[in-house]
Write a protein that holds these residues in place. Structure first.
Motif, PDB file in Angstrom:
ATOM      1  N   THR A  58       0.794  -1.226   0.000  1.00  0.00           N
ATOM      2  CA  THR A  58       0.000   0.000   0.000  1.00  0.00           C
ATOM      3  C   THR A  58       0.828   1.280   0.000  1.00  0.00           C
ATOM      4  N   GLY A  59       2.100   1.191   0.430  1.00  0.00           N
ATOM      5  CA  GLY A  59       2.905   2.392   0.573  1.00  0.00           C
ATOM      6  C   GLY A  59       2.624   3.153   1.855  1.00  0.00           C
ATOM      7  N   THR A 135      -7.126   2.118   0.858  1.00  0.00           N
ATOM      8  CA  THR A 135      -6.117   2.193  -0.191  1.00  0.00           C
ATOM      9  C   THR A 135      -6.540   1.355  -1.385  1.00  0.00           C
ATOM     10  N   LEU A 136      -6.388   1.906  -2.575  1.00  0.00           N
ATOM     11  CA  LEU A 136      -6.647   1.204  -3.832  1.00  0.00           C
ATOM     12  C   LEU A 136      -5.309   0.996  -4.531  1.00  0.00           C
ATOM     13  N   PRO A 144       0.888  -0.138 -18.028  1.00  0.00           N
ATOM     14  CA  PRO A 144       0.937   1.134 -17.296  1.00  0.00           C
ATOM     15  C   PRO A 144      -0.404   1.448 -16.651  1.00  0.00           C
ATOM     16  N   CYS A 145      -0.372   2.213 -15.575  1.00  0.00           N
ATOM     17  CA  CYS A 145      -1.621   2.649 -14.940  1.00  0.00           C
ATOM     18  C   CYS A 145      -2.400   3.541 -15.897  1.00  0.00           C
ATOM     19  N   ALA A 162      -1.957   3.430  -4.796  1.00  0.00           N
ATOM     20  CA  ALA A 162      -0.611   2.852  -4.887  1.00  0.00           C
ATOM     21  C   ALA A 162      -0.468   2.144  -6.223  1.00  0.00           C
ATOM     22  N   ARG A 163       0.712   2.268  -6.827  1.00  0.00           N
ATOM     23  CA  ARG A 163       1.051   1.556  -8.058  1.00  0.00           C
ATOM     24  C   ARG A 163       2.164   0.576  -7.713  1.00  0.00           C
ATOM     25  N   ARG A 164       1.946  -0.685  -7.980  1.00  0.00           N
ATOM     26  CA  ARG A 164       2.927  -1.695  -7.626  1.00  0.00           C
ATOM     27  C   ARG A 164       3.111  -2.686  -8.781  1.00  0.00           C
ATOM     28  N   ARG A 165       4.258  -3.375  -8.748  1.00  0.00           N
ATOM     29  CA  ARG A 165       4.548  -4.419  -9.733  1.00  0.00           C
ATOM     30  C   ARG A 165       4.719  -5.753  -9.004  1.00  0.00           C
TER      31      ARG A 165
END
Length: 371
Positions: A58-59, A135-136, A144-145, A162-165
């Motif tokens: 989530t960061g 959190t989304l 890509p987002c 949050a953007r995650r890989r």
């Protein structure tokens, strides 16, 4: 030697779609279930380590998540939950039966901004007055987002984004299990998950030294592959009418292990059209080999191949059977041959491969017309 339960079970029966039809690309679903299993185990046996993993996802800080968790019951992890709006977020971590964290997971496919905004709206409503933040997460490999997936966008007001890989999350789970016994359930699951990502070439977010060396070779010689694949597109013309139809030039599909180009053909059988693909197939990489072996019930060697497919559910429903040298399932016809069997000289080998494609297409066309 086994690399863990997730690798052992990857050749599995995927979820069924409407009409009880099996999904052809279950990878996103499978990885989501693997992640969910890891999180459930950590939450059950190692709740403090679970917070470390959720912090990476989530960061948000471990301290903040810990404070929110103490205000409620133990979190629960659910996949494919149908929410009040009829949507199905891929993975949800609930706290006090309210959505705390929602994950939309992708590998190569994309999600629309509207879809993510709808998830955010549902989270706000379902967690209204909850004593925690929400959190989304957009979890992906190469996609890509969507543009606009930012917290300054009003549609995401009140929702942390949050953007995650996958690679980063896989490594975070391994780190969360650091120094646990090898036979500990959580450690075994998280290690197996990371091995699964390794097997799918998804364990690095950024290039390793090995990747850079391979990329340098591709930059030197990749044009030869591009010219071959684009040239092979000329050899499928016998299947139908390609006039004024979309053309996709040679491009890699890393998650499938393919380097291919495609064309849409009209009048393949009467008024039925089909998407035709041709190119190079590297079965040691990507998921296409797994899909083919499962759906077509055949064994595929690791050797690089020339392949061609004719993809049309309507076409396959209209014509029974399959000609010699071809395979089929409910979605496509497939023919392939090991590239090193054609010749030694590069030009002779390419010409032989092109002739093979023309021959395979002619055989299939006869079957479709007469079938």
């Amino acid at each position: 030697m086994s690399r863990g339960i997730f690798c052992d079970l990857f050749d599995y029966r995927p979820r069924l779609r409407e009409g009880e039809k099996q999904d052809r690309t279950p990878l996103e679903d499978w990885l989501t279930e693997c992640l969910a299993s890891c999180l459930r185990s950590l939450l059950r046996y190692e709740p403090d380590r679970a917070l470390v993993a959720l912090s990476s996802l989530t960061g948000r800080s471990v301290e903040m998540l810990a404070a929110e968790r103490r205000a409620g019951e133990r979190p629960s992890v659910v996949t494919q939950f149908r929410n009040d709006d009829g949507q199905r977020p891929d993975l949800i971590v609930f706290l006090d039966e309210k959505p705390w964290i929602v994950v939309e997971s992708k590998v190569e496919h994309t999600a629309t901004l509207d879809q993510l905004a709808n998830y955010a709206g549902w989270m706000r409503e379902a967690s209204r007055e909850a004593p925690f933040g929400i959190t989304l997460v957009f979890l992906t490999h190469s996609t890509p987002c969507p543009v606009g997936f930012v917290e300054t966008n009003s549609v995401f007001a009140g929702v942390a984004l949050a953007r995650r890989r996958w690679a980063g999350i896989g490594r975070a789970l391994l780190q969360a299990c650091d120094r646990l016994e090898n036979n500990h359930e959580s450690q075994s699951l998280c290690a197996s998950f990371f091995h699964q990502l390794e097997d799918l070439n998804m364990s690095n977010e950024y290039p390793s030294s090995k990747t850079m060396a391979a990329a340098q070779m591709f930059m030197l010689f990749g044009l030869e592959m591009e010219l071959l694949v684009n040239s092979l597109l000329e050899d499928v013309s016998g299947i139908g009418n390609f006039s004024h139809q979309k053309y996709t030039s040679a491009q890699p599909e890393f998650s499938q292990g393919l380097y291919s180009g495609g064309r849409w053909a009209k009048s393949v059988r009467g008024t039925i059209g089909a998407q035709v693909w041709v190119g190079l197939w590297f079965p040691e990489t990507g998921s296409y080999r797994v899909d083919v072996e499962r759906e077509m019930k055949i064994d595929v060697s690791a050797a690089p191949k020339i392949f061609t497919t004719v993809d049309s559910e309507e076409l396959l429903a209209a014509v029974p059977g399959c000609p010699n040298g071809w395979y089929r399932d409910d979605e496509e016809y497939l023919a392939f041959a090991n590239y090193d069997t054609f010749a030694d000289d590069p030009t002779e080998r390419a010409n032989a491969a092109k002739a093979w494609v023309r021959d395979r297409i002619a055989v299939l066309k006869t079957h479709l017309v007469e079938g």
